[in-house]
Design a protein around this motif. Structure first.
Motif, PDB file in Angstrom:
ATOM      1  N   GLU A  48      58.986  21.126 -34.252  1.00 45.19           N
ATOM      2  CA  GLU A  48      58.132  20.987 -35.357  1.00 45.19           C
ATOM      3  C   GLU A  48      58.717  19.997 -36.491  1.00 45.19           C
ATOM      4  O   GLU A  48      58.201  18.999 -37.020  1.00 45.19           O
ATOM      5  N   VAL A  49      60.145  20.294 -36.365  1.00 45.84           N
ATOM      6  CA  VAL A  49      61.229  19.393 -37.374  1.00 45.84           C
ATOM      7  C   VAL A  49      61.086  18.050 -36.883  1.00 45.84           C
ATOM      8  O   VAL A  49      61.359  17.122 -37.733  1.00 45.84           O
ATOM      9  N   LEU A  50      61.319  18.120 -35.720  1.00 45.18           N
ATOM     10  CA  LEU A  50      61.638  16.661 -35.021  1.00 45.18           C
ATOM     11  C   LEU A  50      60.670  15.805 -34.859  1.00 45.18           C
ATOM     12  O   LEU A  50      60.718  14.435 -34.732  1.00 45.18           O
ATOM     13  N   GLU A  51      59.267  16.214 -34.571  1.00 43.31           N
ATOM     14  CA  GLU A  51      58.106  15.527 -33.984  1.00 43.31           C
ATOM     15  C   GLU A  51      57.714  14.065 -34.881  1.00 43.31           C
ATOM     16  O   GLU A  51      57.873  13.236 -34.179  1.00 43.31           O
ATOM     17  N   TYR A 109      63.674  -2.289 -19.534  1.00 42.26           N
ATOM     18  CA  TYR A 109      64.026  -1.618 -19.089  1.00 42.26           C
ATOM     19  C   TYR A 109      64.311  -0.462 -20.205  1.00 42.26           C
ATOM     20  O   TYR A 109      64.057   0.772 -20.223  1.00 42.26           O
ATOM     21  N   LEU A 110      65.187  -0.715 -21.166  1.00 40.11           N
ATOM     22  CA  LEU A 110      65.473   0.000 -22.299  1.00 40.11           C
ATOM     23  C   LEU A 110      64.278   0.649 -22.939  1.00 40.11           C
ATOM     24  O   LEU A 110      64.255   1.949 -23.276  1.00 40.11           O
ATOM     25  N   ALA A 111      63.400   0.021 -23.267  1.00 37.31           N
ATOM     26  CA  ALA A 111      62.146   0.069 -23.763  1.00 37.31           C
ATOM     27  C   ALA A 111      61.344   1.158 -22.827  1.00 37.31           C
ATOM     28  O   ALA A 111      60.898   2.108 -23.668  1.00 37.31           O
ATOM     29  N   ARG A 112      61.246   1.234 -21.802  1.00 34.68           N
ATOM     30  CA  ARG A 112      60.370   1.971 -21.006  1.00 34.68           C
ATOM     31  C   ARG A 112      61.069   3.359 -21.001  1.00 34.68           C
ATOM     32  O   ARG A 112      60.538   4.500 -21.037  1.00 34.68           O
ATOM     33  N   VAL A 113      62.632   3.395 -20.787  1.00 36.97           N
ATOM     34  CA  VAL A 113      63.359   4.607 -20.626  1.00 36.97           C
ATOM     35  C   VAL A 113      63.349   5.286 -22.331  1.00 36.97           C
ATOM     36  O   VAL A 113      63.230   6.606 -22.379  1.00 36.97           O
ATOM     37  N   ARG A 114      63.323   4.653 -23.245  1.00 38.05           N
ATOM     38  CA  ARG A 114      63.115   5.127 -24.750  1.00 38.05           C
ATOM     39  C   ARG A 114      61.933   5.936 -24.667  1.00 38.05           C
ATOM     40  O   ARG A 114      61.986   7.076 -25.409  1.00 38.05           O
ATOM     41  N   ARG A 115      61.025   5.307 -24.218  1.00 40.30           N
ATOM     42  CA  ARG A 115      59.926   6.283 -24.291  1.00 40.30           C
ATOM     43  C   ARG A 115      59.917   7.755 -23.810  1.00 40.30           C
ATOM     44  O   ARG A 115      59.442   8.746 -24.299  1.00 40.30           O
ATOM     45  N   ARG A 116      60.457   7.380 -22.395  1.00 40.29           N
ATOM     46  CA  ARG A 116      60.560   8.806 -21.946  1.00 40.29           C
ATOM     47  C   ARG A 116      61.617   9.731 -22.460  1.00 40.29           C
ATOM     48  O   ARG A 116      61.564  10.782 -22.380  1.00 40.29           O
ATOM     49  N   TYR A 162      56.516   8.489 -16.626  1.00 38.42           N
ATOM     50  CA  TYR A 162      56.571   9.969 -17.097  1.00 38.42           C
ATOM     51  C   TYR A 162      55.563  11.076 -15.837  1.00 38.42           C
ATOM     52  O   TYR A 162      54.670  10.669 -16.084  1.00 38.42           O
ATOM     53  N   ALA A 163      56.345  11.671 -14.833  1.00 41.71           N
ATOM     54  CA  ALA A 163      55.792  12.196 -14.288  1.00 41.71           C
ATOM     55  C   ALA A 163      55.890  13.805 -14.085  1.00 41.71           C
ATOM     56  O   ALA A 163      55.864  14.784 -13.063  1.00 41.71           O
ATOM     57  N   TYR A 164      55.872  14.346 -15.318  1.00 45.82           N
ATOM     58  CA  TYR A 164      55.906  15.864 -15.632  1.00 45.82           C
ATOM     59  C   TYR A 164      54.635  16.302 -14.855  1.00 45.82           C
ATOM     60  O   TYR A 164      53.515  16.013 -15.188  1.00 45.82           O
ATOM     61  N   GLY A 165      54.770  17.417 -13.975  1.00 47.38           N
ATOM     62  CA  GLY A 165      53.967  18.130 -13.337  1.00 47.38           C
ATOM     63  C   GLY A 165      53.508  17.623 -12.074  1.00 47.38           C
ATOM     64  O   GLY A 165      52.716  18.340 -11.348  1.00 47.38           O
ATOM     65  N   SER A 166      54.072  16.532 -11.741  1.00 51.29           N
ATOM     66  CA  SER A 166      53.810  15.828 -10.273  1.00 51.29           C
ATOM     67  C   SER A 166      54.970  15.528  -9.468  1.00 51.29           C
ATOM     68  O   SER A 166      54.721  14.614  -8.609  1.00 51.29           O
ATOM     69  N   THR A 167      56.090  16.115  -9.914  1.00 52.66           N
ATOM     70  CA  THR A 167      57.309  16.006  -8.888  1.00 52.66           C
ATOM     71  C   THR A 167      57.274  17.002  -7.985  1.00 52.66           C
ATOM     72  O   THR A 167      56.823  18.071  -8.262  1.00 52.66           O
ATOM     73  N   PRO A 168      58.125  16.606  -6.659  1.00 51.90           N
ATOM     74  CA  PRO A 168      58.485  17.735  -5.946  1.00 51.90           C
ATOM     75  C   PRO A 168      59.087  18.808  -6.374  1.00 51.90           C
ATOM     76  O   PRO A 168      59.957  18.794  -7.373  1.00 51.90           O
ATOM     77  N   GLY A 212      62.156   9.740 -25.759  1.00 51.52           N
ATOM     78  CA  GLY A 212      61.398  10.418 -26.621  1.00 51.52           C
ATOM     79  C   GLY A 212      60.510  11.682 -26.285  1.00 51.52           C
ATOM     80  O   GLY A 212      60.687  12.866 -26.912  1.00 51.52           O
ATOM     81  N   GLN A 213      59.930  11.389 -25.189  1.00 54.10           N
ATOM     82  CA  GLN A 213      59.197  12.513 -24.601  1.00 54.10           C
ATOM     83  C   GLN A 213      59.978  13.713 -24.131  1.00 54.10           C
ATOM     84  O   GLN A 213      59.689  14.969 -24.419  1.00 54.10           O
ATOM     85  N   TRP A 214      61.400  13.419 -23.741  1.00 54.38           N
ATOM     86  CA  TRP A 214      62.184  14.481 -23.386  1.00 54.38           C
ATOM     87  C   TRP A 214      62.662  15.099 -24.570  1.00 54.38           C
ATOM     88  O   TRP A 214      62.576  16.632 -24.476  1.00 54.38           O
ATOM     89  N   ILE A 215      62.735  14.629 -25.933  1.00 52.67           N
ATOM     90  CA  ILE A 215      63.153  15.475 -26.832  1.00 52.67           C
ATOM     91  C   ILE A 215      61.866  16.641 -27.112  1.00 52.67           C
ATOM     92  O   ILE A 215      62.244  17.443 -27.423  1.00 52.67           O
TER      93      ILE A 215
END
Length: 193
Positions: free
Chosen positions: A46-49, A84-91, A9-15, A93-96
């Motif tokens: 708040e509802v989805l957290e 790979y599925l598990a790592r993408v899943r965490r991201r 997860y690279a939010y805030g550090s991408t070009p 969830g963060q995207w939500i």
């Protein structure tokens, strides 16, 4: 969800995104995204957290039930890459939560571009060192708007909000998913398009 950022997860550090703030404003206007939608998305956050894992179970169940979709988390011979599925899943969830809570500023715009790149031959598999197929076709990026939108509504209705509030959150979610998909597709097209 974990309090630690997901791996990759690279939010805030991408070009910077090649999409300008003016272009973003025009896209927002094109999907009728307003200040009210920002407020509705915050409420949706708040509802989805505490339901993120349940949402991901639905989405991953959908992908797993369609061999042509799960193939994008597999090797070229069809072996599904569970890590790979598990790592993408965490991201995912963060995207939500990012969808609901992040302001549409330069960092958000840049990370939307990064997400798009990670579905193309330019960057797919690099973040996780996955030995998967080289890209997700554009048609599935567009088609996924519907299941990611339609399946969220029951979760938005789980906290006792009246029908009008649920509909308001749902419409804001739909607009945001459509907007973000438009941004994710930028890396698929030559500049002239």
């Amino acid at each position: 969800m974990s309090t630690h950022p997901p791996a990759g997860y690279a939010y805030g550090s991408t070009p910077p995104s090649p999409v300008s703030r003016d272009e973003l404003a025009k896209l927002e206007a094109s999907v009728l995204f307003t200040t009210d939608d920002k407020e509705a998305l915050h409420m949706a956050g708040e509802v989805l957290e505490d339901q993120v894992e349940d949402v991901l179970d639905v989405w991953y169940g959908f992908v797993a039930s369609h061999p042509h979709l799960v193939a994008y988390f597999a090797t070229s011979d069809g072996t599904v890459l569970d890590d790979y599925l598990a790592r993408v899943r965490r991201r995912f969830g963060q995207w939500i939560m990012d969808t609901c809570r992040r302001p549409h500023d330069e960092e958000w715009l840049s990370y939307a571009h990064e997400i798009g790149l990670r579905h193309t031959e330019d960057k797919k598999n690099q973040t996780d060192g996955a030995a998967s197929v080289p890209h997700v076709p554009l048609r599935y990026m567009v088609a996924f708007i519907y299941p990611i939108t339609a399946t969220i509504r029951p979760f938005l209705a789980n906290k006792g909000h009246d029908e009008a509030a649920v509909e308001r959150m749902y419409q804001a979610w739909f607009k945001s998913v459509t907007l973000q998909t438009a941004l994710w597709l930028r890396p698929y097209a030559a500049d002239k398009w």
